[in-house]
Structures are given as structure tokens and as C-alpha cells.
Design an enzyme around this catalytic site. Structure first.
Site, short mmCIF file in Angstrom:
data_model
loop_
_atom_site.label_atom_id
_atom_site.label_comp_id
_atom_site.label_asym_id
_atom_site.label_seq_id
_atom_site.Cartn_x
_atom_site.Cartn_y
_atom_site.Cartn_z
N ASP A 167 52.05 44.79 70.04
CA ASP A 167 53.08 45.09 70.68
C ASP A 167 52.91 46.39 71.47
O ASP A 167 52.75 47.35 70.91
CB ASP A 167 54.58 45.11 70.17
CG ASP A 167 55.39 45.27 70.95
OD1 ASP A 167 55.50 44.96 72.25
OD2 ASP A 167 56.77 45.12 70.33
N ASP A 223 58.64 40.01 75.83
CA ASP A 223 59.94 40.76 75.36
C ASP A 223 60.63 41.45 76.42
O ASP A 223 61.86 40.70 76.94
CB ASP A 223 59.42 41.64 74.33
CG ASP A 223 60.21 42.70 73.48
OD1 ASP A 223 61.75 42.31 74.07
OD2 ASP A 223 60.31 43.19 72.40
N LYS A 231 65.58 37.94 71.64
CA LYS A 231 66.55 38.97 70.82
C LYS A 231 67.69 38.86 71.88
O LYS A 231 68.09 39.12 72.82
CB LYS A 231 66.10 40.53 71.10
CG LYS A 231 64.91 40.85 70.59
CD LYS A 231 64.43 42.47 71.00
CE LYS A 231 62.98 42.65 70.48
NZ LYS A 231 62.49 44.11 70.84
N GLY A 249 63.22 41.89 66.85
CA GLY A 249 64.15 42.93 66.01
C GLY A 249 64.27 44.11 66.56
O GLY A 249 63.64 44.62 67.41
N LYS A 277 52.05 48.32 66.64
CA LYS A 277 52.39 49.03 67.93
C LYS A 277 51.05 49.19 68.24
O LYS A 277 50.41 50.22 67.61
CB LYS A 277 53.41 49.83 67.66
CG LYS A 277 54.73 49.51 67.04
CD LYS A 277 55.60 48.69 68.51
CE LYS A 277 57.06 48.16 68.01
NZ LYS A 277 57.42 47.46 68.89
N LYS A 328 52.58 42.81 62.58
CA LYS A 328 52.36 43.17 64.11
C LYS A 328 52.48 44.72 64.05
O LYS A 328 53.08 45.50 63.29
CB LYS A 328 54.08 42.79 64.69
CG LYS A 328 54.19 43.81 65.84
CD LYS A 328 55.47 42.99 66.55
CE LYS A 328 56.36 44.09 67.25
NZ LYS A 328 57.42 43.32 67.94
N ASN A 354 54.89 47.39 74.14
CA ASN A 354 56.30 47.80 74.74
C ASN A 354 55.97 48.47 76.17
O ASN A 354 56.46 49.53 76.32
CB ASN A 354 56.88 49.21 73.85
CG ASN A 354 57.42 48.54 72.64
OD1 ASN A 354 57.04 48.66 71.56
ND2 ASN A 354 58.45 47.65 72.69
N GLU A 404 51.91 41.31 72.98
CA GLU A 404 53.39 41.39 73.25
C GLU A 404 53.69 42.48 74.24
O GLU A 404 53.27 43.64 74.28
CB GLU A 404 54.27 41.66 72.03
CG GLU A 404 55.97 41.51 72.18
CD GLU A 404 56.63 41.79 71.07
OE1 GLU A 404 56.13 41.70 69.88
OE2 GLU A 404 57.81 42.33 71.13
O1 SMG Z 1 63.48 45.23 63.89
O2 SMG Z 1 61.57 45.24 62.52
C1 SMG Z 1 62.43 45.42 63.49
C2 SMG Z 1 61.55 46.39 64.65
C3 SMG Z 1 60.63 45.32 65.67
O3 SMG Z 1 59.14 46.02 66.68
C4 SMG Z 1 60.09 45.94 66.82
N1 SMG Z 1 60.83 46.38 67.78
O4 SMG Z 1 59.76 46.12 70.86
O5 SMG Z 1 59.70 44.46 69.52
C5 SMG Z 1 60.16 45.51 69.87
C6 SMG Z 1 60.55 46.58 69.13
C7 SMG Z 1 61.81 47.17 69.68
C8 SMG Z 1 62.47 48.47 68.78
S1 SMG Z 1 61.39 49.65 69.04
C9 SMG Z 1 62.72 51.06 69.12
MG MG Z 2 58.38 44.10 71.70
#
Ligand code: SMG
Ligand code: MG
Length: 370
Positions: free
Chosen positions: A188, A238, A262, A290, A163, A161, A190, A213
Site C-alpha cells: 500500500d 482505496d 471502507k 481499516g 506500507k 500487507k 497511500n 494499493e
Molecule cells: O486498520 O489495520 C488497520 C489499518 C489498515 O493500512 C491500513 N489503513 O490506507 O489502507 C490504508 C490505511 C489507512 C490508515 S493509515 C493512518
Molecule cells: Mg490503503
């Protein structure tokens, strides 16, 4: 068990490498570790809060205050035989789901140990290994990103994945897909975009992504339904999903075809299981997200991800992908075929190392029942 003592710790752990997303960069990870003692049992949990309200509105400070003033007083000194009894005691308090989830996990761990059962079995898990992947932060350039992805593939991860953020998106998708035409690949955002970016997401349909995502606002469900109509690629929510009720709204509005679960974001394992079951009944696959947890939170994540409808690989990587030294033993390692073994010991199935935990503790407070 009778809840005799609860301890909370603000922990700060240095990441092996800084993690950049559309929300900012972090080099250390702040969480709250919760310990519950009673009847000779000890349970551990982790609140996946962060230093600043970027991913979620909760922070270490808000969770600390709600644990201190509301959640701990609700259960301290009480007899708790099942986790739903504890949840009923604090359900009048609105929001603060990450704070609740950390305390809930510690109770699950203690109650599973009381029965000599692994957490995975208590939650209804059916698998002894779970498929996992890796989440790669934003990098200095597409070339650096491609090298980073190559290194993770070399380590054995089979699902990548990345960002994305406005201005750092299609070019990255193109670069990774060109180099690795066959891999399981997803992005992702966000919450960094709005509907004016619909053509950008439509262009992503050409790159065989597993999912996109959380492209739109962290509070939105409706606009995602408009975007999903325009795309072949499934949207996965998410940030927008805080409860089984949100999941129902998103599925009925067709705002997404996949959901990321989560436990911290939704208030614990009980709510996670409700979302899991609703999605299973409605043909919506789920996967485990995560929050860069330590081994304590990770143990809970792996246990939850062993439920049957977690069919897509989780953001659950080896301890070493995050931290030089984890605070539990054994640490989490990547197994064959990009899977991770579900702990089989009682409760969370890992030992917390007191010296390591002390080393990363910034602040500690203890509560005893009279
Ligand atoms: O725990 O491997 C992990 C991180 C996975 O990308 C991840 N988490 O939006 O899914 C998400 C992000 C949130 C945490 S970013 C600070
Ligand atoms: Mg996410």
C-alpha cells in the site's frame, strides 16, 4: 424509532505500536464515537476521522462541526424506520463522508437491535467468518520488517500487507518475498507516487503480489488507468474511491482490478453496499479496509465484510494488534485460518464498556430533542 438523544465523543486511544506510512507516523488514534438513543434503544457508531487531514481531508474537528451543525439537527427528533430515510435527510450536505458514516452506523445499530437482528444480516451478509490479514507499517529497516512479518505470521495471520514509500519500496518487497515465498502479500503506497515511477511498479510484477494499493494521487482515477495498462499485478484503489460513481469510473476506465471498501471513506454502509454490488456485477473483487477503528467501528467492518463479494482478506485485525484494551466486549480475536467471527448478537453485537469509553474520551457533547 424516534431519535431522542445523540451523544458524540472525541476519543483518543494509544496504539500498541506507532504506525508509520508514507503519510507520517501516528502513535495515538483519534476518532469520534456516536451514540444514538430512542424508544429505549441505543445505537453506536464510529467516525474514522483522524487528528490531521493526511489520509483524508476530514479531521476530528471538521466531523465534529458537521455533525453538530448539519447532520445531528437533520435527524434529531425525527422518526427513522430505515437508514435510507436518514441518509435522504442529510444528503444535501456535500462531502464529510466519515462524519456521515459514524452517525449512519449508530442508526443501523439501533434499527438492527429494534428488529433483534445482527447488523451483518441487516446488510445482507452471508458468512459467519471473514478472511482477515494484517497491515504492517514502515519499519526501521528491511530486517526489522521481516521480523515483524514473521511475528504476525506466527500469530496466525495469513495475508500480509506492507506500507511502501518512495525509497522504501522494492527493497522491502524483495526482503519479505525472499523470506516468505508462499504468503499472500500486498503493498500500500497511500498515494505517494506518480507515473514517473512506472518502472518501479513494473519491477514489482516479479514478486507475485496480490495487489498494489493506491500507488498514485488520492484524487486520481485517470493516471491509474495508464499505470494499470503497464502492469500484470492488479491495482487496487482505496483513497480515490468515494462513491459508487467513482467505482464505476475506475472500473470503466480500467484503472484498477480490485477495490478496497471502507464505510467511512464512502459515507456509510449504504454506499459501501452499492459499491459492493456494482463490483460483484462487474467481476471486480472487493476487500474491507481499516482505519485502526476501536471495537465499535471494527464490529461494523466485520459485519460489512460478511457480504459475498468481499472475497479478499480484509485489513481487520484483532483488537490487541491495535490497542492494549478495547472499549468493547468481547474484544475481536483472530480465529482459525486467519478469519474473524462475525458477531451474532443484535446490532453490532458487542457491548460498549462505559468506563473504558470514559477513559479515552477527550470531549463530549449531548443533543436532546425538545
Ligand atoms: O486498520 O489495520 C488497520 C489499518 C489498515 O493500512 C491500513 N489503513 O490506507 O489502507 C490504508 C490505511 C489507512 C490508515 S493509515 C493512518
Ligand atoms: Mg490503503
Amino acid at each position: 424509532m424516534r431519535v431522542e438523544r445523540i451523544e458524540i465523543r472525541h476519543t483518543k486511544m494509544e496504539l500498541v505500536s506507532a504506525f508509520e506510512t508514507s503519510m507520517g507516523v501516528e502513535a495515538t488514534e483519534d476518532h469520534i464515537i456516536v451514540r444514538v438513543d430512542g424508544d429505549g434503544l441505543t445505537g453506536w457508531g464510529e467516525c474514522a476521522v483522524e487528528e490531521f487531514p493526511l489520509y483524508s481531508s476530514e479531521t476530528v474537528q471538521t466531523a465534529w462541526s458537521v455533525l453538530h451543525d448539519c447532520l445531528i439537527p437533520a435527524v434529531l427528533g425525527r422518526r427513522i424506520e430505515r437508514v435510507d430515510e436518514a441518509v435522504a435527510l442529510w444528503s444535501k450536505f456535500r462531502g464529510h463522508r466519515m462524519a456521515k458514516a459514524g452517525l449512519e452506523q449508530a442508526l443501523w445499530d439501533a434499527l438492527a437491535k429494534a428488529q433483534g437482528l445482527p447488523l451483518s444480516k441487516m446488510l445482507g451478509g452471508t458468512r459467519d467468518r471473514v478472511p482477515v490479514g494484517v497491515s504492517v507499517g514502515l519499519q526501521a529497516s528491511p530486517e526489522v520488517l521481516v521480523r515483524k512479518v514473521a511475528a504476525h505470521l506466527e500469530e496466525g495471520y495469513r495475508r500480509i500487507k506492507i506500507k511502501i514509500a518512495p525509497g522504501r519500496d522494492l527493497e522491502l518487497v524483495r526482503a519479505v518475498r525472499r523470506e516468505f515465498p508462499e504468503i499472500l502479500f500486498q503493498v500500500d503506497a497511500n498515494s505517494a507516487y506518480d507515473l514517473s515511477f512506472t518502472p518501479l511498479f513494473r519491477a514489482m510484477d516479479d514478486y507475485d503480489l496480490l495487489l498494489i494499493e493506491q500507488p498514485l494521487s488520492h484524487e486520481d482515477i485517470y493516471d491509474h488507468s495508464k499505470l494499470q495498462k503497464e502492469l500484470q499485478t492488479p491495482i487496487c484503489l482505496d483513497e480515490s474511491i468515494h462513491s459508487a460513481a467513482d467505482a464505476r469510473a475506475a472500473v470503466e476506465l480500467r484503472s484498477c482490478r480490485i477495490i478496497n471498501i471502507k464505510p467511512g471513506r464512502v459515507g456509510g454502509f449504504l454506499e459501501s453496499m452499492a459499491i459492493h454490488d456494482f463490483c460483484a456485477a462487474n467481476g471486480i473483487p472487493v476487500w474491507h479496509g481499516g482505519m485502526l477503528e476501536s471495537g465499535i467501528g471494527r464490529a461494523g467492518n466485520v459485519a460489512l465484510a460478511s457480504l459475498p463479494n468481499f472475497t479478499l482478506p480484509g485489513d481487520i485485525s484483532a483488537s490487541r494488534r491495535y490497542y492494549k484494551q478495547d472499549i468493547v466486549e468481547p474484544e475481536f480475536v483472530l480465529g482459525p485460518d486467519s478469519t474473524m467471527a462475525v458477531p451474532t448478537g443484535p446490532g453490532i453485537g458487542v457491548e460498549v464498556l462505559p468506563d473504558r469509553l470514559d477513559k479515552v474520551t477527550e470531549r463530549r457533547e449531548e443533543f436532546r430533542s425538545s
